[in-house]
Design an enzyme around this catalytic site. Sequence first.
Site, mmCIF file in Angstrom:
data_model
loop_
_atom_site.group_PDB
_atom_site.id
_atom_site.type_symbol
_atom_site.label_atom_id
_atom_site.label_comp_id
_atom_site.label_asym_id
_atom_site.label_seq_id
_atom_site.Cartn_x
_atom_site.Cartn_y
_atom_site.Cartn_z
ATOM 1 N N HIS A 24 -0.613 6.175 6.236
ATOM 2 C CA HIS A 24 -0.082 5.899 4.899
ATOM 3 C C HIS A 24 0.356 7.204 4.244
ATOM 4 O O HIS A 24 -0.069 8.282 4.643
ATOM 5 C CB HIS A 24 -1.131 5.204 4.027
ATOM 6 C CG HIS A 24 -1.238 3.741 4.257
ATOM 7 N ND1 HIS A 24 -1.810 3.210 5.394
ATOM 8 C CD2 HIS A 24 -0.827 2.681 3.512
ATOM 9 C CE1 HIS A 24 -1.757 1.886 5.338
ATOM 10 N NE2 HIS A 24 -1.164 1.549 4.205
ATOM 11 N N SER A 51 0.804 -1.217 0.000
ATOM 12 C CA SER A 51 0.000 0.000 0.000
ATOM 13 C C SER A 51 0.841 1.273 0.000
ATOM 14 O O SER A 51 0.369 2.331 -0.453
ATOM 15 C CB SER A 51 -0.949 0.004 1.198
ATOM 16 O OG SER A 51 -0.233 -0.177 2.407
#
Length: 297
Positions: A278, A48
């Site tokens: 993230h 990711s």
Amino acid sequence: MTRPRLPRLRVATRLAALTLAAAGVLLTVATPASAAVPAGRYVALGDSYTSGPLIPTQVDLNCLRSNRNYPSLVAAAAGSSSFADVSCSGATTDDILYGGSGALGGTLPPQLSAVTSTTALVTVQIGGNDIGFSGIIGECAQASLSSPLGSPCKNRYTAGGVDQLQARIAAATPKVTTVLQAVRQAAPNARVVVLGYPAILPDSGYGCWPVVPIAYQDVPYLRGVEKSLNATLASAATANGATYADVYAPSVGRDACKSSGTRWIEGLVPQNSAAPFHPNARGEQGMATALLSRLNS
């Protein structure tokens, strides 16, 4: 390579639940300067941190992949004659070698299958999910509620005198090696670059609880875990004829505790379009710039 896999929930799918509605917002990201990228086919493998979940525009919802992630920026800057980004949120080394399942279900082929004998450049960013990134963040955040000034997460993972997270890193090392050797076998003439992970927590000090809900004394511990993982990735790259691209150093001072206009990594409740914990679009651009710089060196 084939290997039966059980369907599993993608890591970034779980983390992204708070910000799914942000996925449709378009951001403008400056393209890094061009670089001496090997001419020919470029293939991006990874998890990711490569795919860019919830960064607009999402071009593959099954893998939560953005067209503003660092592989897309590098391919555009370099003018790659052929480009395949098969990175996928939640991917492990097994997903690269054997395939897996996406956020929407179904079976995905091995990422490795995109690497051909004519591939000129392969980038690999993997290992975070092999050591259980999502579970570590979740458990440490939960533990911080009981002892925000202490080290409840470190105490848990080092109980009995054995550091479980360092053991996970050691266990992941041969898997990363297998990936790199498989890439080399599939593309003998390609330049292979392994990327580490950018700074999630501040490079010094004790964090910013409760904005980033990691207990003060756990911040140095988890920072050390990430640095250890990056050092392992660097060593694996060197040992297997690949290049290591350090994205941690340029991200120092741009961690999740910094302001929304500075940070590369979002916190628990993102203020920029990205999944929790993230990279945002700025982080993907920063990694692209670091990668292009390494290719030029």
